[in-house]
Motif scaffolding. Sequence first.
Motif, PDB file in Angstrom:
ATOM      1  N   GLU A   1       0.858  -1.188   0.000  1.00  0.00           N
ATOM      2  CA  GLU A   1       0.000   0.000   0.000  1.00  0.00           C
ATOM      3  C   GLU A   1       0.892   1.235   0.000  1.00  0.00           C
ATOM      4  O   GLU A   1       1.991   1.216   0.567  1.00  0.00           O
ATOM      5  CB  GLU A   1      -0.903  -0.006   1.233  1.00  0.00           C
ATOM      6  CG  GLU A   1      -1.940   1.082   1.260  1.00  0.00           C
ATOM      7  CD  GLU A   1      -2.972   0.965   0.150  1.00  0.00           C
ATOM      8  OE1 GLU A   1      -3.303   2.002  -0.435  1.00  0.00           O
ATOM      9  OE2 GLU A   1      -3.449  -0.157  -0.144  1.00  0.00           O
ATOM     10  N   ILE A   2       0.420   2.299  -0.649  1.00  0.00           N
ATOM     11  CA  ILE A   2       1.129   3.581  -0.636  1.00  0.00           C
ATOM     12  C   ILE A   2       0.304   4.562   0.180  1.00  0.00           C
ATOM     13  O   ILE A   2      -0.919   4.683  -0.010  1.00  0.00           O
ATOM     14  CB  ILE A   2       1.355   4.104  -2.073  1.00  0.00           C
ATOM     15  CG1 ILE A   2       2.259   3.133  -2.841  1.00  0.00           C
ATOM     16  CG2 ILE A   2       1.974   5.510  -2.035  1.00  0.00           C
ATOM     17  CD1 ILE A   2       2.475   3.494  -4.289  1.00  0.00           C
ATOM     18  N   TYR A   3       0.975   5.252   1.107  1.00  0.00           N
ATOM     19  CA  TYR A   3       0.308   6.189   2.013  1.00  0.00           C
ATOM     20  C   TYR A   3       0.750   7.618   1.726  1.00  0.00           C
ATOM     21  O   TYR A   3       1.912   7.862   1.418  1.00  0.00           O
ATOM     22  CB  TYR A   3       0.642   5.841   3.474  1.00  0.00           C
ATOM     23  CG  TYR A   3       0.245   4.437   3.835  1.00  0.00           C
ATOM     24  CD1 TYR A   3      -1.064   4.124   4.162  1.00  0.00           C
ATOM     25  CD2 TYR A   3       1.188   3.410   3.827  1.00  0.00           C
ATOM     26  CE1 TYR A   3      -1.434   2.820   4.467  1.00  0.00           C
ATOM     27  CE2 TYR A   3       0.821   2.111   4.136  1.00  0.00           C
ATOM     28  CZ  TYR A   3      -0.489   1.823   4.455  1.00  0.00           C
ATOM     29  OH  TYR A   3      -0.852   0.536   4.750  1.00  0.00           O
ATOM     30  N   GLU A   4      -0.184   8.533   1.865  1.00  0.00           N
ATOM     31  CA  GLU A   4       0.095   9.970   1.740  1.00  0.00           C
ATOM     32  C   GLU A   4       0.658  10.437   3.073  1.00  0.00           C
ATOM     33  O   GLU A   4       0.037  11.238   3.772  1.00  0.00           O
ATOM     34  CB  GLU A   4      -1.195  10.734   1.414  1.00  0.00           C
ATOM     35  CG  GLU A   4      -1.872  10.297   0.145  1.00  0.00           C
ATOM     36  CD  GLU A   4      -1.398  11.077  -1.068  1.00  0.00           C
ATOM     37  OE1 GLU A   4      -0.728  12.110  -0.888  1.00  0.00           O
ATOM     38  OE2 GLU A   4      -1.691  10.634  -2.185  1.00  0.00           O
ATOM     39  N   ALA A   5       1.807   9.909   3.430  1.00  0.00           N
ATOM     40  CA  ALA A   5       2.416  10.210   4.726  1.00  0.00           C
ATOM     41  C   ALA A   5       3.921  10.000   4.624  1.00  0.00           C
ATOM     42  O   ALA A   5       4.393   9.223   3.786  1.00  0.00           O
ATOM     43  CB  ALA A   5       1.834   9.310   5.816  1.00  0.00           C
ATOM     44  N   SER A   6       4.653  10.674   5.497  1.00  0.00           N
ATOM     45  CA  SER A   6       6.103  10.522   5.510  1.00  0.00           C
ATOM     46  C   SER A   6       6.501   9.161   6.079  1.00  0.00           C
ATOM     47  O   SER A   6       5.726   8.525   6.812  1.00  0.00           O
ATOM     48  CB  SER A   6       6.736  11.624   6.367  1.00  0.00           C
ATOM     49  OG  SER A   6       6.397  11.426   7.733  1.00  0.00           O
ATOM     50  N   VAL A   7       7.705   8.748   5.745  1.00  0.00           N
ATOM     51  CA  VAL A   7       8.238   7.504   6.298  1.00  0.00           C
ATOM     52  C   VAL A   7       8.243   7.570   7.823  1.00  0.00           C
ATOM     53  O   VAL A   7       7.907   6.591   8.499  1.00  0.00           O
ATOM     54  CB  VAL A   7       9.654   7.220   5.743  1.00  0.00           C
ATOM     55  CG1 VAL A   7      10.325   6.094   6.495  1.00  0.00           C
ATOM     56  CG2 VAL A   7       9.594   6.903   4.262  1.00  0.00           C
TER      57      VAL A   7
ATOM     58  N   GLU B   1      10.353   5.332   0.776  1.00  0.00           N
ATOM     59  CA  GLU B   1       9.860   6.671   0.443  1.00  0.00           C
ATOM     60  C   GLU B   1       9.748   6.822  -1.062  1.00  0.00           C
ATOM     61  O   GLU B   1      10.646   6.425  -1.802  1.00  0.00           O
ATOM     62  CB  GLU B   1      10.805   7.734   1.007  1.00  0.00           C
ATOM     63  CG  GLU B   1      10.273   9.139   0.822  1.00  0.00           C
ATOM     64  CD  GLU B   1      11.159  10.187   1.463  1.00  0.00           C
ATOM     65  OE1 GLU B   1      10.900  11.367   1.231  1.00  0.00           O
ATOM     66  OE2 GLU B   1      12.111   9.818   2.184  1.00  0.00           O
ATOM     67  N   GLU B   2       8.620   7.381  -1.512  1.00  0.00           N
ATOM     68  CA  GLU B   2       8.396   7.615  -2.937  1.00  0.00           C
ATOM     69  C   GLU B   2       7.661   8.940  -3.110  1.00  0.00           C
ATOM     70  O   GLU B   2       6.464   9.018  -2.820  1.00  0.00           O
ATOM     71  CB  GLU B   2       7.556   6.486  -3.543  1.00  0.00           C
ATOM     72  CG  GLU B   2       8.251   5.149  -3.587  1.00  0.00           C
ATOM     73  CD  GLU B   2       7.413   4.081  -4.274  1.00  0.00           C
ATOM     74  OE1 GLU B   2       6.332   4.397  -4.811  1.00  0.00           O
ATOM     75  OE2 GLU B   2       7.849   2.925  -4.263  1.00  0.00           O
ATOM     76  N   ASN B   3       8.360   9.965  -3.560  1.00  0.00           N
ATOM     77  CA  ASN B   3       7.731  11.266  -3.841  1.00  0.00           C
ATOM     78  C   ASN B   3       6.891  11.787  -2.680  1.00  0.00           C
ATOM     79  O   ASN B   3       5.705  12.096  -2.848  1.00  0.00           O
ATOM     80  CB  ASN B   3       6.870  11.177  -5.107  1.00  0.00           C
ATOM     81  CG  ASN B   3       7.675  10.726  -6.310  1.00  0.00           C
ATOM     82  OD1 ASN B   3       8.801  11.162  -6.499  1.00  0.00           O
ATOM     83  ND2 ASN B   3       7.109   9.842  -7.098  1.00  0.00           N
ATOM     84  N   ASN B   4       7.492  11.872  -1.519  1.00  0.00           N
ATOM     85  CA  ASN B   4       6.824  12.359  -0.303  1.00  0.00           C
ATOM     86  C   ASN B   4       5.678  11.462   0.167  1.00  0.00           C
ATOM     87  O   ASN B   4       4.844  11.871   0.955  1.00  0.00           O
ATOM     88  CB  ASN B   4       6.311  13.799  -0.490  1.00  0.00           C
ATOM     89  CG  ASN B   4       7.465  14.748  -0.726  1.00  0.00           C
ATOM     90  OD1 ASN B   4       8.528  14.625  -0.111  1.00  0.00           O
ATOM     91  ND2 ASN B   4       7.266  15.681  -1.637  1.00  0.00           N
ATOM     92  N   LYS B   5       5.632  10.270  -0.342  1.00  0.00           N
ATOM     93  CA  LYS B   5       4.680   9.260   0.112  1.00  0.00           C
ATOM     94  C   LYS B   5       5.491   8.076   0.624  1.00  0.00           C
ATOM     95  O   LYS B   5       6.708   8.037   0.472  1.00  0.00           O
ATOM     96  CB  LYS B   5       3.760   8.811  -1.032  1.00  0.00           C
ATOM     97  CG  LYS B   5       2.920   9.931  -1.608  1.00  0.00           C
ATOM     98  CD  LYS B   5       2.097   9.431  -2.762  1.00  0.00           C
ATOM     99  CE  LYS B   5       1.347  10.593  -3.417  1.00  0.00           C
ATOM    100  NZ  LYS B   5       0.575  10.139  -4.572  1.00  0.00           N
ATOM    101  N   THR B   6       4.804   7.116   1.202  1.00  0.00           N
ATOM    102  CA  THR B   6       5.503   5.940   1.720  1.00  0.00           C
ATOM    103  C   THR B   6       4.843   4.663   1.219  1.00  0.00           C
ATOM    104  O   THR B   6       3.631   4.482   1.392  1.00  0.00           O
ATOM    105  CB  THR B   6       5.508   5.942   3.262  1.00  0.00           C
ATOM    106  OG1 THR B   6       6.105   7.153   3.723  1.00  0.00           O
ATOM    107  CG2 THR B   6       6.289   4.754   3.798  1.00  0.00           C
ATOM    108  N   ARG B   7       5.642   3.819   0.601  1.00  0.00           N
ATOM    109  CA  ARG B   7       5.177   2.494   0.179  1.00  0.00           C
ATOM    110  C   ARG B   7       5.516   1.512   1.301  1.00  0.00           C
ATOM    111  O   ARG B   7       6.655   1.431   1.746  1.00  0.00           O
ATOM    112  CB  ARG B   7       5.867   2.054  -1.106  1.00  0.00           C
ATOM    113  CG  ARG B   7       5.473   0.636  -1.556  1.00  0.00           C
ATOM    114  CD  ARG B   7       6.280   0.186  -2.756  1.00  0.00           C
ATOM    115  NE  ARG B   7       6.113   1.070  -3.885  1.00  0.00           N
ATOM    116  CZ  ARG B   7       5.133   0.955  -4.796  1.00  0.00           C
ATOM    117  NH1 ARG B   7       4.251  -0.019  -4.678  1.00  0.00           N
ATOM    118  NH2 ARG B   7       5.056   1.806  -5.800  1.00  0.00           N
ATOM    119  N   VAL B   8       4.502   0.776   1.745  1.00  0.00           N
ATOM    120  CA  VAL B   8       4.705  -0.263   2.747  1.00  0.00           C
ATOM    121  C   VAL B   8       4.403  -1.606   2.095  1.00  0.00           C
ATOM    122  O   VAL B   8       3.347  -1.788   1.484  1.00  0.00           O
ATOM    123  CB  VAL B   8       3.800  -0.062   3.978  1.00  0.00           C
ATOM    124  CG1 VAL B   8       3.914  -1.248   4.934  1.00  0.00           C
ATOM    125  CG2 VAL B   8       4.154   1.231   4.698  1.00  0.00           C
TER     126      VAL B   8
END
Length: 141
Positions: free
Chosen positions: A8-14, A93-100
């Motif tokens: 999942e990718i989140y609109e949040a920092s690592v 981290e991906e473009n100010n988002k976070t992939r988990v």
Amino acid sequence: MKKVVVEEIYEASVESVWKALTDKDEMKKWYFDLSEFKPEVGFKFQFEGQGVKGTPYTHLCEVTEVILHKRLQYSWTYENLEGYSLVTFDLQEENNKTRVTLTHTGLETFPQDNPDFDAKNFEGGWTQLLTQLLKDYLAKQ
């Protein structure tokens, strides 16, 4: 080897995602209510959960790997049951988002005659936790 992978990718920092995964007060808001948790190798914790028909299970876990803001891994076993599995959260981290990427391996070591340990149930549980509960929690931060 049976495993579940949920990404999942989140609109949040690592840092925000890491805190959600490792701070027991934050974990209570979306994960399980742990009496204590520390992202330190060797730290043991446990919590109560239920199977698909409400059967209670005590989960026994031990942190096995910690790479700050990148990886958290712990063992996942059950009190009085055979089996040993590993849950790994990888953060990127991906473009100010976070992939988990969550990977749960070792599912075949649990009692295969018990439907509570079917890989589909683990997949459903982790999918709900990551794509709904954690996502909603992080959106409110």
